[in-house]
Design a protein around this motif. Structure first.
Motif, short mmCIF file in Angstrom:
data_model
loop_
_atom_site.label_atom_id
_atom_site.label_comp_id
_atom_site.label_asym_id
_atom_site.label_seq_id
_atom_site.Cartn_x
_atom_site.Cartn_y
_atom_site.Cartn_z
N ARG A 147 1.00 -1.12 0.08
CA ARG A 147 0.02 0.00 -0.06
C ARG A 147 0.83 1.37 0.14
O ARG A 147 0.47 2.27 -0.56
N LYS A 194 -6.68 0.30 8.61
CA LYS A 194 -6.96 -0.19 9.76
C LYS A 194 -5.99 -1.30 10.29
O LYS A 194 -5.16 -1.34 9.59
N SER A 204 -6.36 -3.01 5.92
CA SER A 204 -7.34 -2.30 5.16
C SER A 204 -7.55 -0.84 5.07
O SER A 204 -7.48 -0.41 6.20
N TYR A 205 -7.93 -0.25 3.81
CA TYR A 205 -7.91 1.15 3.83
C TYR A 205 -9.20 1.49 4.68
O TYR A 205 -10.24 0.88 4.56
N GLN A 206 -9.43 2.78 5.09
CA GLN A 206 -10.55 3.26 6.07
C GLN A 206 -10.64 4.78 5.46
O GLN A 206 -9.96 5.42 5.75
N GLU A 227 -15.36 3.57 -1.27
CA GLU A 227 -14.68 2.79 -0.27
C GLU A 227 -14.88 1.50 -0.35
O GLU A 227 -13.85 0.47 -0.31
N SER A 228 -16.02 0.84 -0.61
CA SER A 228 -16.20 -0.85 -0.69
C SER A 228 -15.43 -1.32 -2.03
O SER A 228 -14.85 -2.19 -1.75
N GLN A 243 -11.90 -1.39 -1.28
CA GLN A 243 -11.54 -2.73 -0.29
C GLN A 243 -11.58 -3.96 -1.24
O GLN A 243 -11.14 -4.74 -0.97
N GLU A 244 -12.53 -3.78 -2.23
CA GLU A 244 -12.46 -4.97 -3.08
C GLU A 244 -11.06 -5.26 -4.06
O GLU A 244 -10.70 -6.36 -4.29
N ASN A 273 -8.48 -2.83 -3.85
CA ASN A 273 -7.17 -2.44 -3.23
C ASN A 273 -6.50 -1.77 -4.09
O ASN A 273 -5.06 -1.50 -4.14
#
Length: 237
Positions: free
Chosen positions: A133, A190, A194-196, A211-212, A215-216, A218
């Motif tokens: 990341r 987090k 994972s990204y927040q 955002e979703s 998460q899927e 990346n």
């Protein structure tokens, strides 16, 4: 045959009777002596028998006392042995409980080792993901900062624990009327790597959807590009 009138007959008779009387006295004396001897012998026998019986009684009393002493000692030893058996039984029970506790502790240690190994693997995996990341952030920073005028800021927390956990992506050249106007997205990472997305200014209604998708996939670069498009679309409305 002599006549009873013989004057010597009386003397002979008297002599004979004296002889008989003397023999009887001698016999009586012998009987008395024998009786005395037997009586003395009997007394000595009785005395010896009494002494023997008395000694036997004393010996029996001592033997009885010895038996009673042995009996008391045996009872005390039995009581002591019973107490020792009880103590030994308690010690055996305690040892068995400690063995069970030992096995339980060993199992817990093995479980902790397994959890530690999993945690170590997870940390290594998270570190690898965080490095990926970070590379994506650096890559995105280069693309957006050089070509689109985007600025990345680190938000310093109030405590050392919160320091550097959040980043702000500041977009410019969005509004046609004010190229220097700042559009900001604040995000962090987090504990699981994972990204927040924390917030956006101005607020974007589709931010949760973006955002979703992040998460899927990346894919941080695609996320920032979509955020920029939404800011541009909102600024031109």
């Amino acid at each position: 045959m002599m006549s009873i009138t013989d004057p010597n007959m009386s003397d002979k008779f008297t002599s004979t009777m004296e002889q008989i009387h003397n023999k009887q006295l001698e016999t009586y004396a012998n009987i008395i002596d024998t009786t005395v001897e037997l009586s003395q012998s009997h007394r000595q026998f009785v005395k010896s028998a009494l002494d023997t019986c008395f000694k036997k009684c004393k010996d029996d009393e001592m033997l009885f006392e010895t038996i009673q002493t042995f009996k008391k000692d045996l009872e005390q030893k039995n009581a002591s042995l019973k107490e020792k058996r009880h103590v030994i039984s308690g010690m055996i029970t305690e040892i068995q409980e400690k063995e069970m506790q030992k096995e339980d502790i060993i199992q817990k240690i093995e479980k902790l080792k397994e959890e530690q190994t999993k945690r170590k693997d997870l940390i290594e995996s998270q570190n690898k993901a965080n490095k990926d990341r970070l590379r994506n952030l650096q890559k995105a920073r280069g693309v957006f900062q050089d070509h689109l005028g985007m600025e990345i800021r680190t938000i310093l927390g109030k405590t050392e624990q919160d320091k550097g956990k959040k980043l702000q992506f500041v977009f410019r050249n969005i509004s046609p009327s004010n190229q220097d106007s700042a559009y900001v997205v604040t995000m962090g990472i987090k504990e699981n790597g994972s990204y927040q997305i924390v917030s956006s200014d101005p607020a974007l209604e589709c931010l949760s959807v973006l955002e979703s998708r992040l998460q899927e996939t990346n894919n941080l670069s695609a996320f920032l590009a979509n955020v920029r498009k939404e800011f541009i679309s909102q600024a031109r409305c």
